[in-house]
Structure formats: C-alpha cells, structure tokens
Design a protein around this motif. Sequence first.
Motif, PDB file in Angstrom:
ATOM      1  N   PRO A 124       0.807  -1.230   0.000  1.00  0.00           N
ATOM      2  CA  PRO A 124       0.000   0.000   0.000  1.00  0.00           C
ATOM      3  C   PRO A 124       0.838   1.277   0.000  1.00  0.00           C
ATOM      4  CG  PRO A 124      -0.956  -1.613   1.489  1.00  0.00           C
ATOM      5  CD  PRO A 124       0.344  -2.183   1.022  1.00  0.00           C
ATOM      6  N   VAL A 125       1.934   1.295   0.780  1.00  0.00           N
ATOM      7  CA  VAL A 125       2.715   2.534   0.856  1.00  0.00           C
ATOM      8  C   VAL A 125       3.413   2.822  -0.470  1.00  0.00           C
ATOM      9  CG1 VAL A 125       3.058   2.523   3.347  1.00  0.00           C
ATOM     10  CG2 VAL A 125       4.651   1.260   1.891  1.00  0.00           C
ATOM     11  N   LEU A 126       3.901   1.779  -1.140  1.00  0.00           N
ATOM     12  CA  LEU A 126       4.547   1.969  -2.433  1.00  0.00           C
ATOM     13  C   LEU A 126       3.518   2.391  -3.480  1.00  0.00           C
ATOM     14  CD1 LEU A 126       6.869   1.797  -4.426  1.00  0.00           C
ATOM     15  CD2 LEU A 126       6.496  -0.679  -4.578  1.00  0.00           C
ATOM     16  N   ARG A 127       2.364   1.739  -3.480  1.00  0.00           N
ATOM     17  CA  ARG A 127       1.314   2.074  -4.449  1.00  0.00           C
ATOM     18  C   ARG A 127       0.845   3.523  -4.271  1.00  0.00           C
ATOM     19  NH1 ARG A 127      -2.227  -1.828  -3.277  1.00  0.00           N
ATOM     20  NH2 ARG A 127      -3.255  -0.532  -1.715  1.00  0.00           N
ATOM     21  N   ASP A 128       0.607   3.918  -3.027  1.00  0.00           N
ATOM     22  CA  ASP A 128       0.138   5.289  -2.779  1.00  0.00           C
ATOM     23  C   ASP A 128       1.173   6.313  -3.241  1.00  0.00           C
ATOM     24  OD1 ASP A 128      -2.120   4.231  -1.687  1.00  0.00           O
ATOM     25  OD2 ASP A 128      -1.572   4.607   0.403  1.00  0.00           O
TER      26      ASP A 128
END
Length: 494
Positions: free
Chosen positions: A72-76
């Motif tokens: 999630p952190v990379l995607r965001d």
Amino acid sequence: MIEYPKKLAGLHDQVQALLQPYVPVDAEAFHWLSSRPARRWVELDVRLRSWQAARISDDLLLQSDLLSKATPVLRDAALFLASASGSGFVRQNAMMVLPLWPGRLSLVAALLRCNDWVLPVRAAAQSALMALLPQCCHDDIVQVWPLAARLRQAGRVETRWVETTLEGWLCEVGQRPLLQALLSHHDAQTRLYAYRLALDLDPQWSAPRRRDALHDADPRVAQLALRHVLAHAAGEEAEALCRHALAAPSRGVRLEALRALAARRVDDLSVLVECALFDPARSVRSWATWQRTQAGQEQGLTVWRDELATRQRGKWRVALEALADHAEPEDAARFEVAMSTLGPRDQRTCLRGLIRAEGGISLSVLLRSLDHDNAALQSEIDTARPLWTAVFTPEVLSWIAAQTRSDNAHERLLKRLRTLPRWTHLELLLDFQPVSTDMQSWRAGLVDYWLFAEAGYTPLSDERRRTLLRRLREGEHGLAAEQSARLMKALLDA
C-alpha cells in the motif's frame, strides 16, 4: 529488505529516486510522504512540477497489474508521483485509476489536481474525488480537508462545482460527524471554512456550534459566529450569546458584543461597562471609558486607582496599564513608588504612566531609573529622548556624585550625559567644581569619558571656542594640568 520481483523492484527504485531530493537524510521516504501536513503536500507538488525536478513518466507508476501487487505505501507513493507529472496525459490517467485504491494520498492527489491548469485533468480529478470520498475513512478525510477548503480561493476550479457538489456532499445529514470534526480541526482556516457552512444549516443542529464558535481561538471564527448571532438570533437568545461572547479570547469579539448589548440598552449596562474597564485589551477599556463619559460619569480613573490601592478585584496589573493610558499629574507619585517595587514588565508600564502624567521624563524619574537593571526599561527611556524634561546642572551632578551606585548605574549615567550636545556637555563638566577629593576623582572620570567617547561633527563657533579655551587656561576649573591640556587640544582640533 523486502524481496521484490524485477518490475516491482524497478517501481520501488523509481519512486525512491523521485522522492530522494525532497526527503530528509534520516527519514524513510514512504512514511515521510504519507505523514506530511496537508499544506506541505501543496509545496511538494509544486517542487515536483518545477523545471529542475526529475521528469515523471508513467512507464511503471501507472501499471495496474504492478500497483495491485505492490505494498500500500509503495502504491500510494507511485500514484501521488504520477499525479504530479509534468504531462497532462499522465496526470489524467492517474486520476482515472485513483478510485481503485482509496486512501489518504489518493485523496491528496485528487484534491491537488482539482485545481489543475488543464481542464480534462480537473474534470477527471473532480470525478475521482467524489468517488473516493465515500470509500475513505473518516480520519483521512479530516486530515486532508484543508486542501478542500483552499479550493474556495483557488483560481482554476469552478466555484459552482465546489459549492454544489463538494460542499453539497459535506452538508448532507449523513456527513454531520465529519463536519463536526472539521469544526474542531487544528487548522484555523479549515475551522473557519467549516463554520461558514455549519452556521447556515439546520438551526437546531447549528445553534450549539455557534455558541462554541464564539470562544474559538481564531478571531475570524469568533467574529463570524457573533455576526451570525446578531443577524439571525432572536432577542433573548441574541442577548444571552452576546453575554457569552464577553469572555471570548478575541478582543474584537468582546468589544463587538459590548457594543451590541449597549445598543440593546440592557439593564446592567453600567455594571458591564465597569467590568470592561478591567478588560486585558486596551481597545475594550477605551470603549468603556468613552461609554462612561457619554453617560456623564468619570472616565474610570477612580476605579483603577482604588484597585491599585486595595487589589480587591485581583486585577491590579490591568488597572496599572489602564491608568498609565489615562494618567493625570496626581498619578505621577503612584507610578514612581510602584516602579521601585514591581518587576521588569510592570516597570515599563509605570514609565509610560509617568511620561503621560508629567508630560515627559522628569529629572527625578531619569535619576531613579539609573538603578534599574531592566534593559527594556532603559531602551524605552532612550527611545523617549525627545520627551525628556530633565536638565542636568552642576547641582544635579553634585547630588549624583554623593550617592553610592553600581558600575552599571554609572555606565547608564555616562550614556545619559552623552545625549547632551558635545560642547554643552563640556561646559557642564567645567561648571561642576567639587570640593572633596572623592568627587574630584569622580568628575575626572567623567572628563576622561568625554575625551575618549567618539563624537561626530558638532559645530563650534569661534566665540564659544575662545571662551572655553580661556576658562581652561585660567585654571579655575580645578582639573589636572594633563586633562586640561587634552581638552584644549580637542577644542583646537574641532
């Protein structure tokens, strides 16, 4: 480190490389990005789009299959960076995929692009935002809402869309918990924005919030609430809320509430006005003195003097400040006595009162101030030099020489003497002819200071030069021969 497949590792490296110039040395890039305060995201967006920033492309950032497998952190972070691309096509594509992954950074990206300079990007961002809002959690929406509040003053977004669509959603009954949270937001501009919406909603729901707004720490919010009260509240309710506003942190709100109560001619107006004489704000006290004058009463000097004498109200410091603003000659003794017993802050107030009471800084005040090590007080005395009424004479110097003073006090005396014109200063030192050995030694120090002190050009007429030289040659000044010679040299060189 997490083992990424080849393409995911490439996405991770690309995001890291794009963020690296902006992230502090010891910070973790993804956490740093997601934890920014709302307005810092605006600054980061501007920097990412600046001409010297690295070019952002969508070769990996917007590949749906990669994003679905990323953390999630990379995607965001990837979606946020794609939304800041210099290419309108990349920004538009980013907006189109944002609703697939709701979250804080997705909301931030959509809100920033709602004011994009390219119309298709704006349209896509507005659609993405309205799709994201129902999917995002309450806390994320509250945290990023300052970005929504700024759309009101944004230059490119359509005002009609903001009012009817975005704010229309916020004002729905189902969103009342969110609106309530925005009313206590830590950002003052966001609170103001929320209150502007809330005060015009259902009166049964908004009335208690209006009362709370009167005591808001931001004066703009409290002013908004009070004006809404005066425009919309019924008679008794308006009076009760105005009384509630008398304890508001904002002096402007307190003053406006008092004026409203005075206009309504409430029964206890005289009591309210007397209480206002002890308001912390000078503007409120000034209104109270004017109101008493209009009613044929004494300004308030007696009330303040009584409080200084008895301290019954526990507001002697306000009384001191108020009396300093309106002091009369009879108050000079009060301030002189108080100056020697109070702390640094109150000493400055006493000085201000003395200047008003005596029409300037008298000799007694100037001499008394020599013993105070209050730098702010000394600075104020120096600043008020045009208001000095003190005159240094040989008799004054004789009185000063007889007192025991600290080195600091002596330095301040030298500084005060230097305010005299250069040749007037010298004439004073020659006129001062002490008898005792100690006083003669003290005067010799003043003469040395006069000789060593740097002096700019000071006009000296031929007649005055001859007079001073004659006095030095005749030797009636009582100075040592060596000092007298140096003084004559200074006169001849001038």
